[in-house]
Design an enzyme around this catalytic site. Structure first.
Site, PDB file in Angstrom:
ATOM      1  N   LYS A 204      -3.040   5.398 -14.079  1.00 46.09           N
ATOM      2  CA  LYS A 204      -4.390   5.772 -14.480  1.00 46.09           C
ATOM      3  C   LYS A 204      -4.805   6.968 -13.650  1.00 46.09           C
ATOM      4  O   LYS A 204      -4.923   6.880 -12.458  1.00 46.09           O
ATOM      5  CB  LYS A 204      -5.344   4.609 -14.218  1.00 46.09           C
ATOM      6  CG  LYS A 204      -4.974   3.428 -15.048  1.00 46.09           C
ATOM      7  CD  LYS A 204      -5.851   2.261 -14.746  1.00 46.09           C
ATOM      8  CE  LYS A 204      -5.269   1.018 -15.375  1.00 46.09           C
ATOM      9  NZ  LYS A 204      -5.989  -0.171 -15.022  1.00 46.09           N
TER      10      LYS A 204
ATOM     11  N   ASP B 185       2.318   1.794 -11.853  1.00 47.91           N
ATOM     12  CA  ASP B 185       1.249   2.792 -11.864  1.00 47.91           C
ATOM     13  C   ASP B 185       1.313   3.702 -10.653  1.00 47.91           C
ATOM     14  O   ASP B 185       2.221   3.637  -9.836  1.00 47.91           O
ATOM     15  CB  ASP B 185      -0.128   2.157 -12.099  1.00 47.91           C
ATOM     16  CG  ASP B 185      -0.405   1.010 -11.177  1.00 47.91           C
ATOM     17  OD1 ASP B 185      -0.141   1.163  -9.971  1.00 47.91           O
ATOM     18  OD2 ASP B 185      -0.864  -0.044 -11.661  1.00 47.91           O
TER      19      ASP B 185
ATOM     20  N   THR C  67      -2.556  -6.138   0.712  1.00 47.60           N
ATOM     21  CA  THR C  67      -3.632  -5.341   0.120  1.00 47.60           C
ATOM     22  C   THR C  67      -4.002  -4.160   1.035  1.00 47.60           C
ATOM     23  O   THR C  67      -3.715  -4.180   2.240  1.00 47.60           O
ATOM     24  CB  THR C  67      -4.847  -6.227  -0.201  1.00 47.60           C
ATOM     25  OG1 THR C  67      -5.747  -5.484  -1.013  1.00 47.60           O
ATOM     26  CG2 THR C  67      -5.565  -6.695   1.073  1.00 47.60           C
ATOM     27  N   ALA C  68      -4.618  -3.160   0.455  1.00 45.40           N
ATOM     28  CA  ALA C  68      -4.932  -1.946   1.215  1.00 45.40           C
ATOM     29  C   ALA C  68      -5.814  -2.244   2.426  1.00 45.40           C
ATOM     30  O   ALA C  68      -5.633  -1.645   3.489  1.00 45.40           O
ATOM     31  CB  ALA C  68      -5.618  -0.923   0.314  1.00 45.40           C
TER      32      ALA C  68
ATOM     33  N   GLY D 167      -3.200   5.495   3.139  1.00 44.70           N
ATOM     34  CA  GLY D 167      -2.832   4.690   4.305  1.00 44.70           C
ATOM     35  C   GLY D 167      -1.417   4.137   4.218  1.00 44.70           C
ATOM     36  O   GLY D 167      -0.944   3.833   3.127  1.00 44.70           O
TER      37      GLY D 167
ATOM     38  N   PRO E   9       0.789  -1.235   0.000  1.00 45.88           N
ATOM     39  CA  PRO E   9       0.000   0.000   0.000  1.00 45.88           C
ATOM     40  C   PRO E   9       0.822   1.286   0.000  1.00 45.88           C
ATOM     41  O   PRO E   9       0.249   2.374  -0.079  1.00 45.88           O
ATOM     42  CB  PRO E   9      -0.778  -0.116   1.312  1.00 45.88           C
ATOM     43  CG  PRO E   9       0.146  -0.880   2.199  1.00 45.88           C
ATOM     44  CD  PRO E   9       0.870  -1.849   1.324  1.00 45.88           C
TER      45      PRO E   9
ATOM     46  N   GLY F  47       0.104  -1.531  -6.995  1.00 44.89           N
ATOM     47  CA  GLY F  47      -0.192  -1.195  -5.609  1.00 44.89           C
ATOM     48  C   GLY F  47      -0.935  -2.354  -4.942  1.00 44.89           C
ATOM     49  O   GLY F  47      -1.722  -3.047  -5.591  1.00 44.89           O
ATOM     50  N   GLY F  48      -0.654  -2.593  -3.672  1.00 45.47           N
ATOM     51  CA  GLY F  48      -1.393  -3.628  -2.935  1.00 45.47           C
ATOM     52  C   GLY F  48      -1.088  -5.017  -3.443  1.00 45.47           C
ATOM     53  O   GLY F  48       0.073  -5.377  -3.635  1.00 45.47           O
ATOM     54  N   ASP F  49      -2.134  -5.774  -3.682  1.00 43.31           N
ATOM     55  CA  ASP F  49      -2.010  -7.144  -4.193  1.00 43.31           C
ATOM     56  C   ASP F  49      -2.496  -7.167  -5.642  1.00 43.31           C
ATOM     57  O   ASP F  49      -3.523  -6.549  -5.951  1.00 43.31           O
ATOM     58  CB  ASP F  49      -2.887  -8.069  -3.332  1.00 43.31           C
ATOM     59  CG  ASP F  49      -2.750  -9.516  -3.774  1.00 43.31           C
ATOM     60  OD1 ASP F  49      -1.977 -10.252  -3.134  1.00 43.31           O
ATOM     61  OD2 ASP F  49      -3.403  -9.912  -4.762  1.00 43.31           O
TER      62      ASP F  49
ATOM     63  N   MET G 162     -11.911   2.262  -3.929  1.00 43.73           N
ATOM     64  CA  MET G 162     -12.342   3.188  -4.995  1.00 43.73           C
ATOM     65  C   MET G 162     -13.756   3.727  -4.755  1.00 43.73           C
ATOM     66  O   MET G 162     -14.539   3.853  -5.693  1.00 43.73           O
ATOM     67  CB  MET G 162     -12.304   2.470  -6.372  1.00 43.73           C
ATOM     68  CG  MET G 162     -10.922   2.008  -6.760  1.00 43.73           C
ATOM     69  SD  MET G 162     -10.900   0.925  -8.199  1.00 43.73           S
ATOM     70  CE  MET G 162     -11.367  -0.645  -7.494  1.00 43.73           C
TER      71      MET G 162
HETATM   72  N1  SAH Z   1      -4.580  -3.801  -5.770  1.00 44.95           N
HETATM   73  C1  SAH Z   1      -4.783  -2.774  -4.770  1.00 44.95           C
HETATM   74  C2  SAH Z   1      -6.108  -2.047  -4.981  1.00 44.95           C
HETATM   75  C3  SAH Z   1      -6.160  -1.250  -6.270  1.00 44.95           C
HETATM   76  S1  SAH Z   1      -7.688  -0.393  -6.456  1.00 44.95           S
HETATM   77  C4  SAH Z   1      -4.729  -3.401  -3.384  1.00 44.95           C
HETATM   78  O1  SAH Z   1      -4.712  -4.626  -3.256  1.00 44.95           O
HETATM   79  O2  SAH Z   1      -4.676  -2.651  -2.406  1.00 44.95           O
HETATM   80  C5  SAH Z   1      -7.277   1.221  -5.872  1.00 44.95           C
HETATM   81  C6  SAH Z   1      -7.933   1.519  -4.554  1.00 44.95           C
HETATM   82  O3  SAH Z   1      -7.282   0.833  -3.508  1.00 44.95           O
HETATM   83  C7  SAH Z   1      -7.898   2.973  -4.147  1.00 44.95           C
HETATM   84  O4  SAH Z   1      -8.909   3.717  -4.765  1.00 44.95           O
HETATM   85  C8  SAH Z   1      -8.117   2.857  -2.652  1.00 44.95           C
HETATM   86  O5  SAH Z   1      -9.475   2.644  -2.348  1.00 44.95           O
HETATM   87  C9  SAH Z   1      -7.363   1.590  -2.325  1.00 44.95           C
HETATM   88  N2  SAH Z   1      -5.986   1.878  -1.866  1.00 44.95           N
HETATM   89  C10 SAH Z   1      -4.848   1.406  -2.394  1.00 44.95           C
HETATM   90  N3  SAH Z   1      -3.776   1.836  -1.705  1.00 44.95           N
HETATM   91  C11 SAH Z   1      -4.267   2.610  -0.704  1.00 44.95           C
HETATM   92  C12 SAH Z   1      -3.675   3.346   0.355  1.00 44.95           C
HETATM   93  N4  SAH Z   1      -2.340   3.393   0.539  1.00 44.95           N
HETATM   94  N5  SAH Z   1      -4.497   4.016   1.198  1.00 44.95           N
HETATM   95  C13 SAH Z   1      -5.823   3.985   1.047  1.00 44.95           C
HETATM   96  N6  SAH Z   1      -6.439   3.315   0.067  1.00 44.95           N
HETATM   97  C14 SAH Z   1      -5.671   2.624  -0.799  1.00 44.95           C
END
Ligand code: SAH
Length: 267
Positions: A69, A47, A130-131, A212, A24, A100-102, A183
């Site tokens: 994006k 991204d 993941t977030a 976060g 994240p 980002g995240g997973d 989102m």
């Molecule tokens: N693959 C990512 C999600 C991508 S969709 C995952 O697993 O986390 C993008 C959304 O993820 C953002 O609009 C937000 O809702 C959330 N997100 C991702 N990183 C974040 C962060 N650091 N803080 C808060 N929300 C986050």
């Protein structure tokens, strides 16, 4: 072609793609496995959500291709991203697709992997934090909590192509269920209205966690009844995670050490 789902046992070869979850934001949350793949990248396709600190871990000479994006005009369509990944792999490079995240949680990783495999390119899947779990921890909110929440739903607040938000609202009515919207900032008003219709109480606690796990983390707490107003008041913008349910107030009577700031829940 092979989908390598246990990347610890697979060599990252030239001509392969690795979909790497970058977590994240906080580089501390990168897995050792992700770090190992990042270290071998000849090219990184990345991204907006991948933090600068993680980009800085790429090896010297690694090519960087931004496909962020921005919601607005300059977004690279998903089909083009799929093609870029395959073109880079077919040029004989080790391609790291940093997400980002997973990669498999609202990350379109499945689509990218399917496209790569269809084009005869091997693909590694490297999971990331993941977030939902990361932001929950960094905001001091358990995703599930005994006798408070027995289920947790990760759900997208992103609208369909036709502009509608077509979600299984009645499945979200259980009070002992945490709901985590990815989102969802832009559609929060509709989300709140639909949750009322589904039977959720207007006092249900809500937390907004913006950026976060980063030094810019901002946590705003409220209730369904005032959360739309709080978004305006605190100028909350994406990327923000929305957590809904009684778990949000679990630690409100305790001191929470935080990177950013937390506003107390309203009464
Ligand atoms: N693959 C990512 C999600 C991508 S969709 C995952 O697993 O986390 C993008 C959304 O993820 C953002 O609009 C937000 O809702 C959330 N997100 C991702 N990183 C974040 C962060 N650091 N803080 C808060 N929300 C986050």
């Amino acid at each position: 072609m092979t989908l390598n789902i246990n990347p610890n046992k697979q060599a990252f070869l030239k001509g392969d793609i690795a979909l790497v979850g970058a977590g994240p934001g906080d580089p501390d949350l990168l897995t050792l496995q992700a770090y190992r793949f990042i270290n071998q990248a000849d090219v990184a396709v990345y991204d907006r959500l991948v933090s600068d600190e993680i980009m800085a871990l790429l090896p010297d000479g690694c090519e960087k291709i931004y496909v962020g994006k921005k919601q607005a005009v300059h977004k690279v369509p998903q089909e083009r991203i799929n093609e870029i990944l395959v073109e880079q792999a077919q040029a004989g490079k080790r391609v790291v697709r940093l997400k980002g995240g997973d990669p498999f949680v609202f990350g379109r990783g499945g689509e990218e992997a399917l496209h790569a495999l269809a084009q005869g390119v091997a693909c590694h899947i490297v999971p990331g934090m993941t977030a939902a779990s990361s932001c929950a921890a960094y905001a001091g909110i358990p995703l599930t909590h005994r006798q408070v929440s027995r289920a947790c739903t990760l759900i997208t607040g992103h609208v369909q192509n036709d502009g509608s938000l077509d979600l299984p609202w009645t499945a979200l009515q259980d009070k002992q269920q945490t709901i985590v919207f990815y989102m969802g900032v832009k559609t929060l008003k509709t989300i709140v209205e639909q949750l009322y219709l589904a039977g959720r109480d207007r006092h249900t606690p809500v937390a907004l966690i913006q950026r976060g796990t980063t030094p810019q983390q901002k946590v705003v707490k409220g209730q369904l009844q005032d959360i739309v107003y709080l978004v305006e008041e605190h100028q909350i913008k994406p990327p923000t995670l929305i957590m809904i349910g009684d778990v949000v107030t679990t630690f409100d009577d305790h001191n929470i050490e935080n990177l950013g700031y937390v506003t107390p829940a309203s009464n």
